[in-house]
Design a protein around this motif. Structure first.
Motif, PDB file in Angstrom:
ATOM      1  N   TYR A  83      72.455  17.827  77.967  1.00  0.00           N
ATOM      2  CA  TYR A  83      72.284  18.691  76.792  1.00  0.00           C
ATOM      3  C   TYR A  83      73.652  19.111  76.250  1.00  0.00           C
ATOM      4  N   GLY A  84      74.554  19.499  77.163  1.00  0.00           N
ATOM      5  CA  GLY A  84      75.895  19.914  76.758  1.00  0.00           C
ATOM      6  C   GLY A  84      76.666  18.804  76.069  1.00  0.00           C
ATOM      7  N   LEU A  85      76.557  17.591  76.582  1.00  0.00           N
ATOM      8  CA  LEU A  85      77.248  16.462  75.949  1.00  0.00           C
ATOM      9  C   LEU A  85      76.732  16.235  74.528  1.00  0.00           C
ATOM     10  N   ARG A  86      75.421  16.379  74.344  1.00  0.00           N
ATOM     11  CA  ARG A  86      74.841  16.183  73.000  1.00  0.00           C
ATOM     12  C   ARG A  86      75.277  17.267  72.030  1.00  0.00           C
ATOM     13  N   HIS A  87      75.336  18.506  72.500  1.00  0.00           N
ATOM     14  CA  HIS A  87      75.576  19.623  71.583  1.00  0.00           C
ATOM     15  C   HIS A  87      77.035  20.075  71.524  1.00  0.00           C
ATOM     16  N   LEU A  88      77.775  19.902  72.589  1.00  0.00           N
ATOM     17  CA  LEU A  88      79.167  20.366  72.611  1.00  0.00           C
ATOM     18  C   LEU A  88      80.158  19.213  72.458  1.00  0.00           C
ATOM     19  N   ARG A  89      79.686  17.997  72.715  1.00  0.00           N
ATOM     20  CA  ARG A  89      80.460  16.763  72.515  1.00  0.00           C
ATOM     21  C   ARG A  89      81.757  16.713  73.308  1.00  0.00           C
ATOM     22  N   SER A  90      81.715  17.268  74.486  1.00  0.00           N
ATOM     23  CA  SER A  90      82.894  17.261  75.358  1.00  0.00           C
ATOM     24  C   SER A  90      82.431  17.350  76.805  1.00  0.00           C
ATOM     25  N   ALA A 117      80.639  20.458  78.539  1.00  0.00           N
ATOM     26  CA  ALA A 117      79.313  20.230  79.116  1.00  0.00           C
ATOM     27  C   ALA A 117      79.280  20.735  80.559  1.00  0.00           C
ATOM     28  N   MET A 118      80.343  20.465  81.305  1.00  0.00           N
ATOM     29  CA  MET A 118      80.405  20.939  82.693  1.00  0.00           C
ATOM     30  C   MET A 118      80.541  22.464  82.752  1.00  0.00           C
ATOM     31  N   GLU A 119      81.246  23.032  81.787  1.00  0.00           N
ATOM     32  CA  GLU A 119      81.336  24.495  81.721  1.00  0.00           C
ATOM     33  C   GLU A 119      79.953  25.090  81.437  1.00  0.00           C
ATOM     34  N   LEU A 120      79.184  24.401  80.596  1.00  0.00           N
ATOM     35  CA  LEU A 120      77.824  24.853  80.312  1.00  0.00           C
ATOM     36  C   LEU A 120      76.965  24.804  81.574  1.00  0.00           C
ATOM     37  N   VAL A 121      77.119  23.748  82.370  1.00  0.00           N
ATOM     38  CA  VAL A 121      76.387  23.641  83.640  1.00  0.00           C
ATOM     39  C   VAL A 121      76.723  24.846  84.515  1.00  0.00           C
ATOM     40  N   GLN A 122      78.024  25.102  84.681  1.00  0.00           N
ATOM     41  CA  GLN A 122      78.455  26.197  85.553  1.00  0.00           C
ATOM     42  C   GLN A 122      77.966  27.551  85.034  1.00  0.00           C
ATOM     43  N   THR A 160      75.500  28.254  82.958  1.00  0.00           N
ATOM     44  CA  THR A 160      74.037  28.372  82.989  1.00  0.00           C
ATOM     45  C   THR A 160      73.536  28.636  84.400  1.00  0.00           C
ATOM     46  N   LEU A 161      74.018  27.846  85.345  1.00  0.00           N
ATOM     47  CA  LEU A 161      73.491  27.989  86.701  1.00  0.00           C
ATOM     48  C   LEU A 161      74.009  29.258  87.389  1.00  0.00           C
ATOM     49  N   LEU A 162      75.165  29.744  86.981  1.00  0.00           N
ATOM     50  CA  LEU A 162      75.613  31.052  87.469  1.00  0.00           C
ATOM     51  C   LEU A 162      74.681  32.138  86.916  1.00  0.00           C
ATOM     52  N   ALA A 163      74.331  32.025  85.635  1.00  0.00           N
ATOM     53  CA  ALA A 163      73.406  32.994  85.040  1.00  0.00           C
ATOM     54  C   ALA A 163      72.038  32.922  85.711  1.00  0.00           C
ATOM     55  N   VAL A 164      71.595  31.725  86.080  1.00  0.00           N
ATOM     56  CA  VAL A 164      70.321  31.580  86.801  1.00  0.00           C
ATOM     57  C   VAL A 164      70.403  32.326  88.127  1.00  0.00           C
ATOM     58  N   TRP A 165      71.504  32.175  88.851  1.00  0.00           N
ATOM     59  CA  TRP A 165      71.687  32.881  90.127  1.00  0.00           C
ATOM     60  C   TRP A 165      71.650  34.398  89.911  1.00  0.00           C
ATOM     61  N   GLN A 166      72.365  34.854  88.881  1.00  0.00           N
ATOM     62  CA  GLN A 166      72.485  36.290  88.640  1.00  0.00           C
ATOM     63  C   GLN A 166      71.219  36.913  88.054  1.00  0.00           C
ATOM     64  N   LYS A 167      70.456  36.133  87.278  1.00  0.00           N
ATOM     65  CA  LYS A 167      69.320  36.695  86.552  1.00  0.00           C
ATOM     66  C   LYS A 167      67.964  36.203  87.054  1.00  0.00           C
ATOM     67  N   PHE A 227      65.933  26.478  80.710  1.00  0.00           N
ATOM     68  CA  PHE A 227      66.417  25.890  79.460  1.00  0.00           C
ATOM     69  C   PHE A 227      66.688  26.960  78.399  1.00  0.00           C
ATOM     70  N   THR A 228      65.963  28.065  78.442  1.00  0.00           N
ATOM     71  CA  THR A 228      66.262  29.179  77.537  1.00  0.00           C
ATOM     72  C   THR A 228      67.610  29.792  77.893  1.00  0.00           C
ATOM     73  N   VAL A 229      67.851  29.984  79.180  1.00  0.00           N
ATOM     74  CA  VAL A 229      69.160  30.484  79.628  1.00  0.00           C
ATOM     75  C   VAL A 229      70.248  29.515  79.180  1.00  0.00           C
ATOM     76  N   MET A 230      70.011  28.222  79.346  1.00  0.00           N
ATOM     77  CA  MET A 230      70.987  27.196  78.965  1.00  0.00           C
ATOM     78  C   MET A 230      71.290  27.251  77.467  1.00  0.00           C
ATOM     79  N   ARG A 231      70.257  27.336  76.644  1.00  0.00           N
ATOM     80  CA  ARG A 231      70.476  27.384  75.191  1.00  0.00           C
ATOM     81  C   ARG A 231      71.263  28.626  74.801  1.00  0.00           C
ATOM     82  N   ASN A 232      70.959  29.762  75.413  1.00  0.00           N
ATOM     83  CA  ASN A 232      71.708  30.990  75.123  1.00  0.00           C
ATOM     84  C   ASN A 232      73.178  30.835  75.509  1.00  0.00           C
TER      85      ASN A 232
END
Length: 196
Positions: A45-52, A56-61, A63-70, A86-91
């Motif tokens: 998803y990050g590669l498609r929307h952020l094109r880098s 994209a890897m920063e988005l992974v980190q 998002t999944l940190l936010a999943v852990w925290q929330k 995926f809602t957390v990821m989009r935010n």
């Protein structure tokens, strides 16, 4: 042999169990499972929307940190773990895009001063330098539409932040940024014409 529907239901139950274990017990094994499941999907998803790749890897980190925290905020009755993550990821992605835009706007705003004639700091005190820059800026600003003049004067001559200016003019922050961007482009063109 399980049908596709049974397999999907089993996967959803497993994800719900993992997310619940993270929320209630801070279970690292469950989090590791969630990470392995979601990381490749978030990266794509990050590669498609952020094109880098890096972003994209920063988005992974992020998002999944936010999943852990929330994780404790997840309510199974409101939707599947897939939908929630995926809602957390989009935010997170929107936040990254907003930061990029703000960063570009700041860089764009800071680009104006180098366009104007540099002043030798050893010959002028700081106040004198500001007056010279203000005179040079004023020389070009009157060529802009009134709304853009107002923004440039507010930001550069009155040293207001973009948010302060938006509040004072009672317009959205995005409008101020757009006016500033357009004004700086026009000022660059005018300065370029003078240099030719």
């Amino acid at each position: 042999m399980r049908t596709a529907s049974e397999s999907s239901e089993q996967d959803l139950k497993q994800m719900t169990d993992w997310l619940t274990a993270v929320a209630q017990q801070r279970c690292r094994d469950a989090y590791r499972q969630l990470f392995h499941y979601f990381a490749p999907r978030i990266r794509a998803y990050g590669l498609r929307h952020l094109r880098s790749e890096a972003q994209a890897m920063e988005l992974v980190q992020d998002t999944l940190l936010a999943v852990w925290q929330k994780a404790h905020l997840y309510v199974p009755e409101r939707g599947t773990p897939l939908t929630w993550v995926f809602t957390v990821m989009r935010n997170q992605c929107f936040d990254m895009l907003r930061r990029q835009m703000n960063s570009r706007e700041q860089l764009l705003a800071e680009d104006l001063w180098p366009v104007l004639e540099p002043v030798d700091g050893s010959q002028q005190d700081e106040r004198g330098e500001q007056q010279i820059l203000a005179r040079q800026l004023a020389h070009y600003v009157h060529l802009l539409p009134a709304a853009q003049q107002e923004v440039v004067r507010g930001v550069y001559l009155q040293e207001m932040t973009l948010q302060e200016l938006a509040d004072r003019l009672q317009v959205p922050l995005g409008t101020i940024k757009s006016r500033l961007r357009l004004a700086l482009e026009k000022l660059r063109e005018q300065v370029g014409k003078q240099d030719d």
